[in-house]
Write an enzyme that holds these catalytic residues in place. Structure first.
Site, short mmCIF file in Angstrom:
data_model
loop_
_atom_site.label_atom_id
_atom_site.label_comp_id
_atom_site.label_asym_id
_atom_site.label_seq_id
_atom_site.Cartn_x
_atom_site.Cartn_y
_atom_site.Cartn_z
CG ASP A 28 -2.02 1.04 1.29
OD1 ASP A 28 -2.65 1.29 0.08
OD2 ASP A 28 -1.99 1.80 2.10
CB SER B 289 -5.92 3.41 -0.15
OG SER B 289 -4.34 3.50 -0.14
CD GLN C 280 -3.57 2.13 -3.50
OE1 GLN C 280 -2.94 3.24 -3.41
NE2 GLN C 280 -3.15 1.32 -2.40
#
Length: 218
Positions: A136, A160, A210
């Site tokens: 991430d 995110s 993502q």
């Protein structure tokens, strides 16, 4: 921190080779996290992968905390924020200049070596959980690379929106892994990025995608 989180797990499918679960995390009765997870038994089959790029080895690179030392006097607020939010259990070594230090626009490509800072004696599922956590970091800011000059005119909020990871092959999280990232698109205050994660031998161990929020406030 003191408000408990309740996890609701739904069994969506139990097949001969695949198992699927849905998880909803709730706090104060409101959903704050959703996850879909699919598990498969190990099977034999055809195999191929893309080639890892030939880049500088981690031994010759500074880690991200060493790179930001120049911000200590030029941008102390950003310096303190990065130091505060940097995960102490991981070490990152950018192949290029760290995104936070860039003032000029550039192509949407980013390469990062990463590993756990301590030896991890754990089975593969925990290794995969740690890699999911580490994946991430740095991927969303890849979408900001072509827009550094515009985004630096004010404050930019990053978050995110969704994160997906596919595990292909076994690996060790305490050994260097190369995270190659690119961003095909950014629009509507959202950036889309994808990544490939290789071990030192060039074996593709995982793929990532993502979408995140990049909201600029001028």
């Amino acid at each position: 921190m003191s408000i408990p989180i309740t996890y609701e797990v739904d069994c969506l499918r139990d097949g001969r080779s695949f198992t699927t679960r849905r998880v909803v995390a709730k706090q104060n009765g409101k959903a704050i996290f959703n996850m879909a997870a699919s598990f498969q038994i190990k099977e034999d089959g055809v195999e191929h992968q893309i080639t890892m790029p030939n880049l500088i080895t981690p031994k010759k690179l500074m880690n991200s905390l060493e790179q930001i030392e120049e911000m200590k006097t030029t941008d102390p607020d950003s310096y303190n924020l990065i130091k505060l939010t940097h995960p102490k259990v991981f070490e990152f070594k950018p192949v290029e200049r760290l995104t936070a230090l860039l003032a000029k626009d550039g192509p949407p490509f980013n390469h990062m070596w990463m590993r756990a800072t301590e030896k991890v004696k754990a089975d593969l599922p925990l290794q995969q959980q740690l890699l999911a956590y580490a994946s991430d970091y740095n991927i969303l800011t890849t979408a900001s690379l072509p827009h550094r000059e515009e985004l630096r005119k004010g404050k930019t909020f990053y978050a995110s929106i969704d994160h997906a990871i596919w595990f292909h092959r076994n690996f060790k999280i305490d050994e260097w892994l190369l995270y190659t990232m690119d961003s095909p698109s950014a629009c509507n205050s959202r950036g889309f990025s994808r990544g490939s994660i290789f071990d030192r031998n060039g074996v593709l161990v995982a793929s990532v995608a993502q979408e995140g929020l990049m909201r600029s406030t001028k």
